[in-house]
Design a protein around this motif. Structure first.
Motif, PDB file in Angstrom:
ATOM      1  N   GLU A 110      -0.483  -9.605  -8.774  1.00 38.13           N
ATOM      2  CA  GLU A 110      -1.976  -9.976  -7.987  1.00 38.13           C
ATOM      3  C   GLU A 110      -2.249  -8.486  -7.255  1.00 38.13           C
ATOM      4  O   GLU A 110      -3.430  -8.558  -6.924  1.00 38.13           O
ATOM      5  CB  GLU A 110      -1.797 -11.016  -7.091  1.00 38.13           C
ATOM      6  CG  GLU A 110      -1.044 -11.313  -6.225  1.00 38.13           C
ATOM      7  CD  GLU A 110       0.617 -11.622  -6.432  1.00 38.13           C
ATOM      8  OE1 GLU A 110       1.408 -12.077  -5.883  1.00 38.13           O
ATOM      9  OE2 GLU A 110       0.557 -12.029  -8.040  1.00 38.13           O
ATOM     10  N   ILE A 111      -1.494  -7.957  -6.926  1.00 36.53           N
ATOM     11  CA  ILE A 111      -1.803  -6.787  -5.942  1.00 36.53           C
ATOM     12  C   ILE A 111      -2.116  -5.515  -6.741  1.00 36.53           C
ATOM     13  O   ILE A 111      -2.833  -4.964  -6.473  1.00 36.53           O
ATOM     14  CB  ILE A 111      -0.433  -6.173  -4.933  1.00 36.53           C
ATOM     15  CG1 ILE A 111      -0.068  -7.423  -4.144  1.00 36.53           C
ATOM     16  CG2 ILE A 111      -0.604  -5.147  -4.359  1.00 36.53           C
ATOM     17  CD1 ILE A 111      -1.234  -7.799  -3.114  1.00 36.53           C
ATOM     18  N   ARG A 112      -1.467  -5.366  -8.108  1.00 37.48           N
ATOM     19  CA  ARG A 112      -1.568  -4.228  -8.934  1.00 37.48           C
ATOM     20  C   ARG A 112      -3.181  -4.464  -9.598  1.00 37.48           C
ATOM     21  O   ARG A 112      -3.804  -3.345 -10.033  1.00 37.48           O
ATOM     22  CB  ARG A 112      -0.756  -4.296  -9.995  1.00 37.48           C
ATOM     23  CG  ARG A 112       0.589  -3.572  -9.373  1.00 37.48           C
ATOM     24  CD  ARG A 112       1.625  -3.500 -10.858  1.00 37.48           C
ATOM     25  NE  ARG A 112       2.170  -4.871 -11.036  1.00 37.48           N
ATOM     26  CZ  ARG A 112       2.851  -5.158 -12.037  1.00 37.48           C
ATOM     27  NH1 ARG A 112       3.242  -3.936 -12.900  1.00 37.48           N
ATOM     28  NH2 ARG A 112       3.311  -6.381 -12.370  1.00 37.48           N
ATOM     29  N   SER A 113      -3.616  -5.935  -9.656  1.00 37.03           N
ATOM     30  CA  SER A 113      -4.752  -6.181 -10.451  1.00 37.03           C
ATOM     31  C   SER A 113      -5.928  -5.770  -9.528  1.00 37.03           C
ATOM     32  O   SER A 113      -7.123  -5.823 -10.120  1.00 37.03           O
ATOM     33  CB  SER A 113      -4.734  -7.621 -10.982  1.00 37.03           C
ATOM     34  OG  SER A 113      -4.568  -8.438  -9.972  1.00 37.03           O
ATOM     35  N   LEU A 114      -5.720  -5.524  -8.086  1.00 36.85           N
ATOM     36  CA  LEU A 114      -6.824  -5.381  -7.307  1.00 36.85           C
ATOM     37  C   LEU A 114      -7.396  -3.896  -7.526  1.00 36.85           C
ATOM     38  O   LEU A 114      -6.611  -3.096  -8.042  1.00 36.85           O
ATOM     39  CB  LEU A 114      -6.465  -5.497  -5.902  1.00 36.85           C
ATOM     40  CG  LEU A 114      -5.980  -6.750  -5.239  1.00 36.85           C
ATOM     41  CD1 LEU A 114      -5.471  -6.653  -3.817  1.00 36.85           C
ATOM     42  CD2 LEU A 114      -6.950  -7.733  -5.530  1.00 36.85           C
ATOM     43  N   THR A 115      -8.767  -3.610  -7.188  1.00 35.10           N
ATOM     44  CA  THR A 115      -9.158  -2.476  -7.312  1.00 35.10           C
ATOM     45  C   THR A 115      -8.751  -1.377  -6.376  1.00 35.10           C
ATOM     46  O   THR A 115      -8.666  -1.510  -5.137  1.00 35.10           O
ATOM     47  CB  THR A 115     -10.913  -2.383  -7.162  1.00 35.10           C
ATOM     48  OG1 THR A 115     -11.197  -3.338  -8.078  1.00 35.10           O
ATOM     49  CG2 THR A 115     -11.524  -0.830  -7.035  1.00 35.10           C
ATOM     50  N   ARG A 136       1.041  -1.333  -0.100  1.00 38.15           N
ATOM     51  CA  ARG A 136       0.034  -0.059   0.007  1.00 38.15           C
ATOM     52  C   ARG A 136       0.864   1.281  -0.033  1.00 38.15           C
ATOM     53  O   ARG A 136       0.573   2.238  -0.647  1.00 38.15           O
ATOM     54  CB  ARG A 136      -1.082  -0.004   1.038  1.00 38.15           C
ATOM     55  CG  ARG A 136      -1.891   1.204   1.278  1.00 38.15           C
ATOM     56  CD  ARG A 136      -2.633   1.177   2.579  1.00 38.15           C
ATOM     57  NE  ARG A 136      -3.517  -0.131   2.555  1.00 38.15           N
ATOM     58  CZ  ARG A 136      -3.288  -0.925   3.620  1.00 38.15           C
ATOM     59  NH1 ARG A 136      -2.330  -0.796   4.472  1.00 38.15           N
ATOM     60  NH2 ARG A 136      -4.156  -2.122   3.762  1.00 38.15           N
ATOM     61  N   LEU A 166      -6.135  -0.533  -1.205  1.00 41.93           N
ATOM     62  CA  LEU A 166      -5.842  -1.810  -0.644  1.00 41.93           C
ATOM     63  C   LEU A 166      -6.310  -1.999   0.645  1.00 41.93           C
ATOM     64  O   LEU A 166      -5.575  -2.220   1.750  1.00 41.93           O
ATOM     65  CB  LEU A 166      -4.274  -2.204  -0.497  1.00 41.93           C
ATOM     66  CG  LEU A 166      -3.509  -2.197  -2.283  1.00 41.93           C
ATOM     67  CD1 LEU A 166      -2.022  -2.356  -2.016  1.00 41.93           C
ATOM     68  CD2 LEU A 166      -4.336  -3.120  -3.082  1.00 41.93           C
TER      69      LEU A 166
END
Length: 328
Positions: free
Chosen positions: A220-225, A203, A232
């Motif tokens: 997988e972190i960058r693809s989150l909203t 974050r 995050l």
């Protein structure tokens, strides 16, 4: 904090960072611990860095963060320089330990400061090839954040001269002898302890807005909203508002054009659910008329059409038409 720091108010930025860190020093959801040393170096609060290490830093293993390891060595050197002391033994030892622990920072810092490294440094495998092999992506992100933020503090001529002296006289000598136990121990630690960064570090990296830092964040972190007010959010976050479910396309397709029009004015009214709940034998005609009258009134309000009660006599409140010329 970055806003006031970019305008030269580094002491104010440091105090704001202290407040942010003290709100939750254990969880530190925004990674304020990665900014404390930067603002302290920018405003010359070197004693704060040394005092923090002595009071609570070792209990929280701050020496395992590259930013605090290098900043502590630099703070000790700046304090010795301000006191005009010719002995910088403690600062030399701390810098040597930091370079052996995080060797990738050295070449990154020299490149950022536009300094050509010595040939011995470029040919040293521990500082180049082996350092890249033993450094995980999470640790590489921490090193990148530190170099991008504090390279201006290391760019001073007397600091670069001290860095060159320590590397040539201490670091390279230790690596040539290859007898120091820290060489193998630090290499193992870089592989084992920095496998996956916690969520607050990701974050912090996403909010840092530094060039190139997003490439170190896992896909997988960058693809989150990403929400601007809550980037995050943690898995156990509490949502104060939940969006109601919308009608699916299949359900809308089953309605006619008039039903869709009514649904656009009253989205919460569902004809199918209302009919199923009442039952075919329990429908009240008066309630149906009242519902239709409510819909018609909403249509008139939408189209700005005056409402006339059908039960009212149209001649009861009629007024006499007045010619236009009589108003003159």
């Amino acid at each position: 904090m970055h806003f006031v720091s970019r305008r030269g108010c580094n002491r104010t930025a440091l105090e704001l960072c202290k407040v942010l860190f003290n709100l939750d020093p254990k969880g530190d959801p925004l990674g304020a611990i990665l900014l404390l040393d930067q603002f302290a170096l920018n405003c010359g609060e070197y004693d704060f860095i040394c005092r923090s290490f002595m009071e609570w830093g070792y209990n929280r293993n701050l020496e395992q963060l590259p930013n605090w390891a290098y900043s502590l060595a630099l703070a000790e050197f700046q304090l010795a320089t301000a006191a005009k002391s010719p002995k910088t033994t403690r600062a030399d030892i701390l810098l040597t330990d930091s370079i052996l622990r995080f060797p990738t920072v050295l070449l990154k810092m020299l490149e950022k400061c536009s300094v050509q490294p010595d040939k011995k440094v470029e040919e040293c495998e521990y500082l180049t090839k082996r350092a890249q092999e033993s450094t995980t992506q999470s640790l590489e992100m921490l090193c990148h954040l530190y170099v991008e933020r504090t390279h201006s503090a290391w760019k001073a001529p007397h600091v670069l001269a001290w860095l060159e002296r320590v590397v040539n006289e201490r670091v390279l000598d230790i690596l040539d002898k290859n007898e120091d136990l820290r060489i193998k121990r630090f290499a193992k630690q870089r592989k084992r302890r920095y496998q996956k960064a916690p969520l607050n570090i990701h974050r912090h990296a996403m909010l840092s807005d530094l060039p190139g830092v997003s490439s170190y964040v896992p896909i997988e972190i960058r693809s989150l909203t990403m929400l601007g007010h809550d980037p995050l959010p943690p898995p156990n976050t509490v949502f104060s508002y939940s969006r109601p479910e919308r009608t699916t396309g299949g359900q809308r397709a089953q309605q006619n054009s008039l039903g869709l029009f009514f649904n656009s004015m009253l989205p919460d009214y569902d004809v199918a659910n209302a009919a199923a709940a009442e039952g075919p034998l329990q429908r009240n005609q008066d309630q149906i008329r009242a519902g239709v009258r409510q819909l018609m009134q909403a249509m008139r309000d939408l189209l700005v059409i005056p409402y006339v009660d059908p039960n009212q006599d149209p001649e009861e409140d009629a007024e006499e038409d007045v010619p236009f010329n009589d108003w003159e």
